[in-house]
Scaffold this active site. Structure first.
Site, PDB file in Angstrom:
ATOM      1  N   CYS A 167       0.997  -1.459  -0.234  1.00 25.31           N
ATOM      2  CA  CYS A 167       0.064   0.361  -0.038  1.00 25.31           C
ATOM      3  C   CYS A 167       0.694   1.276  -0.093  1.00 25.31           C
ATOM      4  O   CYS A 167       1.777   1.911  -0.788  1.00 25.31           O
ATOM      5  CB  CYS A 167      -0.159  -0.192   1.353  1.00 25.31           C
ATOM      6  SG  CYS A 167      -2.586   2.059   0.675  1.00 25.31           S
ATOM      7  N   HIS A 219      -3.597  -5.744   1.061  1.00 30.82           N
ATOM      8  CA  HIS A 219      -3.362  -5.535   2.896  1.00 30.82           C
ATOM      9  C   HIS A 219      -3.454  -7.314   3.199  1.00 30.82           C
ATOM     10  O   HIS A 219      -4.866  -7.824   2.442  1.00 30.82           O
ATOM     11  CB  HIS A 219      -4.428  -4.658   4.192  1.00 30.82           C
ATOM     12  CG  HIS A 219      -2.935  -4.340   3.505  1.00 30.82           C
ATOM     13  ND1 HIS A 219      -2.381  -3.638   4.471  1.00 30.82           N
ATOM     14  CD2 HIS A 219      -4.097  -2.393   2.871  1.00 30.82           C
ATOM     15  CE1 HIS A 219      -2.244  -1.895   3.952  1.00 30.82           C
ATOM     16  NE2 HIS A 219      -2.991  -1.736   3.182  1.00 30.82           N
TER      17      HIS A 219
END
Length: 487
Positions: A332, A428
């Site tokens: 991310c 994630h």
């Protein structure tokens, strides 16, 4: 329909774990249970079944209830993105940015929306177990409060106060809370729990009775230090330095603790591998030169954390690691930092509108006002995975033609360098899957234990629930929640 709220004598006294444990204990008794936290502050979040986001602790507590996480479980979430500002999430969606001053004025206006979520949850279950935030003893924050007594009194929910004996001063913490509370607030508290006790609890019997006498509240029990809690994801980044334990392992994997690190539970499955020594690198320390992999984690403020990385000299360490042939994985915000440049034309993260990245991937990121929130399934490193996306940036460039993952909805994710040494992904939670984690470790030259990480978390919740059944008067807590007794 019953309800019970755990509030603490301070932050990090173990409220989140106790709520999760009680949720599982009540669920194991055949009750329909749901968790609730009116207001949370955390950069560790989870994507919900209704396409929003809530604090990681509430997602864990939903798991303890064997329920799907929903935005009603945490209607107000604050995500710190600078020293004095936070992103405001209401009912799972971004509603703007708040500073310390205007949030205190704003929060009282959010109570009706908090109570809307509360009413919807109450209608779906037998018991709601509520977690407070910080401490009700912070009476300077009482006006407009929606996190502790402000909510408890508005919703008429009985409260149990949690004290942490491991940090010392628990008698003063509980009795002192009683002394400073407004009498109407104090009347909501039905008793207390002593948490994180090490050793023989019989040695605290006199102290326990003195608290009962001085505070006028009954005790519900003394909870020992629960070893199983180490297998649960943490929500508060303060635990990264305070509770760091570097077990022996065949290889080292290093992760810098960025000031605004987010969703660092991505690393929990690696920490549990016997072949891995996971090193969380605090400020002021170099990234170990002998690590096999550097993981750049998620960040709530990528530009600010990229600047902080340079201030720490970690960029020099990472580039040297790369020159030595070491592997790098960015997740991310960490993925965005691996690129050539990060641009923030709308000022989403603050006054700094652009910064150069590490330049290890030929990509560029533009931060957008719309946040991507979705659960995903796909394949990476030849193996299937499940995870979630939670980001406000779009990344593009030549290295995206070598994606890290293929998403089953037809999209691609992330980017890889030509030699596969550097990888970036927006997903994630993907390393929680046994197959993908095994493939990553195999590329580093070691074998995975093959442990089922979600199953180990679930087993830890059962172990914690069993511990609470042993050491707490759960029957009395249940009676308190159901309104059958007011002690």
């Amino acid at each position: 329909m019953g309800a019970l709220m755990l509030q603490g004598t301070g932050s990090d006294v173990g409220k989140s774990v106790l709520v999760a444990g009680l949720c599982r204990a009540f669920a194991n008794r055949g009750l329909r249970v749901l968790p609730f936290k009116p207001q949370n502050m955390s950069n560790n979040a989870a994507v919900t079944v209704d396409g929003g986001e809530i604090g990681r602790a509430q997602a864990l507590q939903a798991l303890a209830c064997r329920a799907e996480p929903h935005t009603d479980m945490n209607p107000v979430l604050l995500k710190p993105q600078a020293d004095h500002t936070s992103q405001l999430i209401v009912h799972g969606r971004v509603r703007g940015t708040l500073g310390g001053g205007n949030f205190r004025a704003k929060r009282g206006t959010l109570l009706p929306e908090v109570l809307e979520s509360w009413a919807r949850l109450r209608a779906q279950c037998d018991i709601v177990v509520v977690e407070g935030a910080g401490s009700p003893a912070e009476i300077n924050l009482r006006a407009g409060d929606i996190a502790n007594m402000g909510f408890a009194r508005a919703a008429n929910v009985p409260v149990v106060l949690v004290g942490d004996i491991d940090r010392g001063g628990v008698i003063a913490a509980i009795v002192g809370t009683r002394a400073v509370l407004d009498p109407a607030d104090a009347a909501m508290i039905q008793g207390f729990i002593i948490n994180k006790f090490r050793g023989d609890s019989a040695l605290f019997e006199d102290g326990y009775r003195q608290i009962e006498a001085l505070a006028g509240w009954r005790g519900f029990g003394v909870v020992p230090w629960l070893a199983a809690s180490a297998h649960l994801p943490s929500e508060d980044a303060v635990v990264l330095e305070r509770h760091a334990r570097h077990a022996a392992g065949t290889i080292r994997i290093a992760c810098p603790i960025l000031p605004r690190i987010a969703n660092f539970d991505d690393l929990d499955p690696l920490k549990a591998e016997s072949a891995v020594q996971l090193v969380m690198v605090p400020p002021g320390q170099p990234i170990p030169a002998d690590c096999a992999l550097v993981v750049l984690p998620g960040s709530k403020a990528t530009i600010a954390d990229m600047a902080a990385m340079r201030q720490q000299g970690w960029d020099i360490d990472i580039l040297a690691h790369h020159r030595r042939g070491g592997r790098i994985l960015g997740i991310c915000g960490g993925y965005q930092m691996l690129g050539r440049r990060i641009l923030d034309p709308h000022g989403i993260e603050g006054p700094d509108r652009a910064i150069d990245g590490l330049g290890l991937l030929d990509v560029e990121t533009v931060l957008k006002q719309d946040k991507a929130l979705r659960r995903v399934r796909g394949q990476a490193l030849g193996q299937p995975f499940e995870g979630y996306e939670m980001h406000m940036g779009e990344t593009a460039g030549p290295d995206c033609n070598r994606p890290f993952a293929m998403i089953y909805d037809g999209r691609t994710d992330g980017a890889c360098s030509a030699n596969g040494q550097v990888m970036g992904s927006y997903v994630h939670g993907a390393l929680g899957g046994t197959a993908l984690r095994g493939a990553l470790l195999a590329a580093l030259g070691v074998d995975s234990d093959g442990a089922d990480h979600p199953a180990s978390v679930d087993a830890a919740l059962d172990a914690i629930a069993e511990g609470l059944e042993t050491h707490l008067d759960v029957d009395a807590l249940l009676a308190c929640a159901q309104g059958a007794a007011r002690i």
